[in-house]
Design a protein around this motif. Structure first.
Motif, PDB file in Angstrom:
ATOM      1  N   ASP A  39      -0.889   3.337 -15.788  1.00 45.86           N
ATOM      2  CA  ASP A  39      -2.081   4.070 -16.037  1.00 45.86           C
ATOM      3  C   ASP A  39      -1.615   5.669 -16.233  1.00 45.86           C
ATOM      4  O   ASP A  39      -1.936   6.423 -15.283  1.00 45.86           O
ATOM      5  N   PRO A  40      -0.730   5.880 -17.006  1.00 43.76           N
ATOM      6  CA  PRO A  40       0.015   7.288 -17.009  1.00 43.76           C
ATOM      7  C   PRO A  40      -0.558   8.377 -16.907  1.00 43.76           C
ATOM      8  O   PRO A  40      -0.629   9.324 -16.534  1.00 43.76           O
ATOM      9  N   GLU A  41      -1.879   8.489 -17.708  1.00 47.38           N
ATOM     10  CA  GLU A  41      -2.701   9.549 -17.676  1.00 47.38           C
ATOM     11  C   GLU A  41      -3.323  10.020 -16.159  1.00 47.38           C
ATOM     12  O   GLU A  41      -3.523  11.187 -15.888  1.00 47.38           O
ATOM     13  N   ARG A  42      -3.710   9.236 -15.452  1.00 46.88           N
ATOM     14  CA  ARG A  42      -4.056   9.263 -13.981  1.00 46.88           C
ATOM     15  C   ARG A  42      -2.615   9.295 -13.063  1.00 46.88           C
ATOM     16  O   ARG A  42      -2.732  10.061 -12.149  1.00 46.88           O
ATOM     17  N   THR A  43      -1.609   8.346 -13.388  1.00 49.28           N
ATOM     18  CA  THR A  43      -0.552   8.650 -12.512  1.00 49.28           C
ATOM     19  C   THR A  43       0.322   9.811 -12.281  1.00 49.28           C
ATOM     20  O   THR A  43       0.518  10.336 -11.226  1.00 49.28           O
ATOM     21  N   ILE A  44       0.348  10.420 -13.459  1.00 48.22           N
ATOM     22  CA  ILE A  44       1.064  11.945 -13.412  1.00 48.22           C
ATOM     23  C   ILE A  44       0.182  12.709 -12.783  1.00 48.22           C
ATOM     24  O   ILE A  44       0.560  14.098 -12.426  1.00 48.22           O
ATOM     25  N   LYS A  45      -0.946  12.785 -12.462  1.00 51.75           N
ATOM     26  CA  LYS A  45      -2.025  13.741 -11.519  1.00 51.75           C
ATOM     27  C   LYS A  45      -1.752  13.493 -10.011  1.00 51.75           C
ATOM     28  O   LYS A  45      -2.203  14.207  -9.298  1.00 51.75           O
ATOM     29  N   ALA A  46      -0.860  12.413  -9.707  1.00 53.59           N
ATOM     30  CA  ALA A  46      -0.649  12.132  -8.127  1.00 53.59           C
ATOM     31  C   ALA A  46       0.340  12.874  -7.802  1.00 53.59           C
ATOM     32  O   ALA A  46       1.380  13.496  -8.513  1.00 53.59           O
ATOM     33  N   TYR A  47       0.540  12.945  -6.485  1.00 57.25           N
ATOM     34  CA  TYR A  47       1.799  13.549  -5.717  1.00 57.25           C
ATOM     35  C   TYR A  47       2.687  12.501  -5.447  1.00 57.25           C
ATOM     36  O   TYR A  47       2.224  11.103  -5.367  1.00 57.25           O
ATOM     37  N   PRO A  48       4.128  12.854  -5.288  1.00 60.99           N
ATOM     38  CA  PRO A  48       5.093  11.607  -5.153  1.00 60.99           C
ATOM     39  C   PRO A  48       4.769  10.635  -3.851  1.00 60.99           C
ATOM     40  O   PRO A  48       4.829   9.624  -4.074  1.00 60.99           O
ATOM     41  N   HIS A  49       3.958  11.126  -2.816  1.00 60.73           N
ATOM     42  CA  HIS A  49       3.784  10.137  -1.584  1.00 60.73           C
ATOM     43  C   HIS A  49       2.661   9.178  -2.014  1.00 60.73           C
ATOM     44  O   HIS A  49       2.452   8.289  -1.448  1.00 60.73           O
ATOM     45  N   GLN A  50       1.861   9.542  -3.069  1.00 64.32           N
ATOM     46  CA  GLN A  50       0.826   8.586  -3.553  1.00 64.32           C
ATOM     47  C   GLN A  50       1.425   7.492  -4.404  1.00 64.32           C
ATOM     48  O   GLN A  50       0.608   6.511  -4.926  1.00 64.32           O
ATOM     49  N   LEU A  51       2.833   7.460  -4.740  1.00 64.70           N
ATOM     50  CA  LEU A  51       3.284   6.579  -5.837  1.00 64.70           C
ATOM     51  C   LEU A  51       4.327   5.526  -4.919  1.00 64.70           C
ATOM     52  O   LEU A  51       4.625   5.929  -3.801  1.00 64.70           O
ATOM     53  N   SER A  52       4.415   4.123  -5.578  1.00 62.70           N
ATOM     54  CA  SER A  52       5.443   3.489  -4.939  1.00 62.70           C
ATOM     55  C   SER A  52       6.817   3.800  -5.318  1.00 62.70           C
ATOM     56  O   SER A  52       7.016   4.787  -6.086  1.00 62.70           O
ATOM     57  N   GLY A  53       8.013   3.137  -4.619  1.00 63.05           N
ATOM     58  CA  GLY A  53       9.184   3.493  -4.832  1.00 63.05           C
ATOM     59  C   GLY A  53       9.593   3.356  -6.324  1.00 63.05           C
ATOM     60  O   GLY A  53      10.292   4.425  -6.744  1.00 63.05           O
ATOM     61  N   GLY A  54       9.196   2.491  -6.904  1.00 59.39           N
ATOM     62  CA  GLY A  54       9.792   2.065  -8.255  1.00 59.39           C
ATOM     63  C   GLY A  54       8.955   3.169  -9.023  1.00 59.39           C
ATOM     64  O   GLY A  54       9.467   3.756 -10.050  1.00 59.39           O
ATOM     65  N   GLN A  55       7.461   3.695  -8.789  1.00 56.23           N
ATOM     66  CA  GLN A  55       7.074   4.513  -9.804  1.00 56.23           C
ATOM     67  C   GLN A  55       7.778   5.848  -9.567  1.00 56.23           C
ATOM     68  O   GLN A  55       7.563   6.757 -10.480  1.00 56.23           O
ATOM     69  N   ARG A  56       8.000   6.265  -8.288  1.00 57.23           N
ATOM     70  CA  ARG A  56       8.716   7.750  -8.080  1.00 57.23           C
ATOM     71  C   ARG A  56      10.091   7.624  -8.877  1.00 57.23           C
ATOM     72  O   ARG A  56      10.467   8.752  -9.145  1.00 57.23           O
ATOM     73  N   GLN A  57      10.782   6.495  -9.087  1.00 53.74           N
ATOM     74  CA  GLN A  57      12.115   6.569  -9.842  1.00 53.74           C
ATOM     75  C   GLN A  57      11.656   6.653 -11.179  1.00 53.74           C
ATOM     76  O   GLN A  57      12.561   7.424 -11.771  1.00 53.74           O
TER      77      GLN A  57
END
Length: 540
Positions: free
Chosen positions: A149-167
């Motif tokens: 869901d890239p349109e929404r995910t890039i609006k998130a802060y790092p701590h709101q993502l999983s380890g794989g998403q942060r990578q």
């Protein structure tokens, strides 16, 4: 492996020598390092902690610690010697021509900035594109690295993502300016096996599509088998072997390379007979635990069912491996069975008694029967307290005299393969593997019936990991312990366990003898985990 029609050299490192400060364990961090990397090739630099592999990357990026001095050598890229460049020119090259992915994205990402803004900042730092173009490019990169869901995910802060998403976000930033060279320093070490497989495939696909040269730093030969075209092996700053991946993996020449490959868990299931008549040490029935989560990416609170109707038992002299990805509930089970946390419902029987119902003095008394070995022994040891006292604390709390408890600590250090005189040293004076042995000695000080090892070898180099696994197996046999071994590494589970339980989303989806699960997995999730093991035979 891929073949290359291009012959142009992307990077040439020649006779690089990095001198360590006085008093270090050796004179040079890197001694006479030389290699060439062709365009559109992946070079894996392999070695254990302290081998100097990350310092090579830091030298090329101009990020060397001040205490380490470049004595000689050159690193040629794009007609420039990276070592001799002034800081302004190096800053221009970083990002634009050379990208870097770090091991731990949480330390490399800005916690106070949204992912979108951090990707856009890469273009801003180099004065490229308009604000609208930067935003469009950030979204395109998020799609390229397959963020959900890239349109929404890039609006998130790092701590709101999983380890794989942060990578994946880190990879997007590293690729933003389409660099000719990508340096990846242990980028998948902290990831689950399935997430690691996805990230490796993503990096291979992007590398081929863009024709980048890649320096991939790792200690994992499974990863090497998956992605490398060529391999360079470092031992204490010295190149002991280099060649194509096929040559090094199939026919290693140097004893150190052979030792590294021999220490890799083979994933051959344990076939030691277990005793069905042995005493029951731990029995878990219908365990449940839920948490109210903090507001997530989109601000909603929810209930997380961390553990759902989990049941298993372990007899004395037996090891049960609990495997699964991050968030599967493995560590929550460990906290529940050791009474660090209290279940919502269900029972935990320890040597036939209802351990989960115990409180107060009775709980303190019975707690000694189940002890835990943690993933990070340095974090669990008091840095200002001598290790002998850390080991002796438990027995002293139960009324054993200081002298007797320290004598026991010396015996335990010897039991785990350390010098008994180590009682008078502080934790920072030991290597990671030695600290883990101290953690095991401390767990054994109260003579438990059950040992819970929570990712106890995941932070260790492969040879040290092999030694600690061998030690645990030896102790289990000699002391007739029951062991709950929690891991995300199925190769390790196969080596150490008699039976295996596979967890997903808080539930055990499959449980049985290790050999049965490896040879004939029944659940689709188990098959996915087994297929994702690095070096498991995927085509490249």
């Amino acid at each position: 492996m891929q073949t290359h029609t291009q012959t142009d050299t992307a990077v040439s490192v020649r006779h690089l020598a990095l001198r360590l400060p006085d008093g270090a364990d050796r004179e040079y961090a890197l001694a006479d390092l030389s290699f060439e990397l062709k365009q559109a090739e992946i070079l894996c630099i392999v070695g254990e902690s302290g081998s100097g592999k990350s310092l090579c990357a830091q030298t090329m990026m101009g990020l060397l610690p001040k205490a380490i001095r470049i004595e000689r050598g050159e690193a040629l890229f794009d007609g420039d010697d990276l070592i001799k460049l002034d800081r302004a020119r190096l800053r221009t090259l970083r990002g634009r021509r050379i990208g870097m992915i770090f091991q731990e994205p949480m330390t490399a990402l800005n916690p106070a900035m949204r992912i979108e803004d951090q990707i856009m900042e890469v273009f801003e730092a180099h004065g490229l594109l308009t604000t609208t173009e930067r935003r469009d490019k950030a979204l395109a990169l998020a799609k390229e690295v397959q963020l959900p869901d890239p349109e929404r995910t890039i609006k998130a802060y790092p701590h709101q993502l999983s380890g794989g998403q942060r990578q994946r976000a880190m990879i997007a930033m590293a690729l933003a300016l389409e660099p000719a060279l990508l340096i990846a320093d242990e980028p998948t070490t902290a990831l689950d096996v399935t997430t690691q497989a996805q990230i490796l495939k993503l990096m291979r696909d992007i590398q081929r599509r863009r024709g980048m040269a890649v320096i991939f730093i790792t200690h994992d030969f499974g990863v090497v088998a998956d992605i490398a075209d060529s391999v360079l092996v470092l031992e204490k700053g010295i190149v002991v072997e280099q060649g194509t991946a096929e040559e090094v993996l199939a026919n290693p020449q140097h004893p150190y390379t052979k030792a590294l490959l021999a220490a890799v868990p083979k994933g051959t299931p344990n076939e030691k007979p277990t005793n069905p008549d042995a005493d029951m040490a731990l029995r878990v029935k219908d365990l449940n635990k839920s948490y109210r989560s903090k507001a997530g990416m989109f601000g909603k609170q929810r209930t997380v069912h961390a553990v759902k109707s989990v049941s298993f038992d372990i007899r004395r002299g037996e090891t049960l491996a609990l495997v699964g990805e991050s968030g599967s509930g493995k560590s929550t089970v460990a906290r529940l069975v050791t009474h660090i946390d209290v279940p919502d419902s269900g029972t935990i029987e320890l040597a036939g008694e209802d351990f989960s119902a115990m409180r107060g003095e009775q709980l303190r008394d019975r707690r000694s029967h189940i002890q835990m070995v943690f993933q990070d022994p340095f974090a669990s040891l008091n840095p200002r307290r001598k290790v002998g006292l850390s080991i002796a604390d438990g027995p002293m709390a139960r009324g054993v005299s200081r002298d007797a408890a320290l004598a026991k600590a010396r015996e335990l250090l010897e039991l785990v393969g350390l010098d008994p005189r180590a009682v008078d040293r502080l934790p920072h004076e030991f290597s990671g593997g030695q600290r883990q042995r101290i953690g095991i000695a401390r767990a054994l000080a109260l003579e438990p019936d059950v040992l819970v090892a929570d990712e106890a070898v995941s932070a260790l180099d492969v040879t040290v990991q092999a030694q600690v696994l061998e030690l645990l197996e030896d102790l289990k046999t000699r002391l007739n312990l029951a062991m709950l071994f929690i891991t995300h590494d199925l190769h390790v589970a196969a080596q150490v366990a008699d039976r295996m339980a596979v967890m997903r989303y808080g539930e055990i989806v499959e449980i049985g003898p290790v050999r049965d699960i490896f040879v004939n997995p029944q659940h689709e999730y188990t098959r996915t985990l087994l297929a994702a093991i690095p070096g498991a035979g995927r085509e490249h």
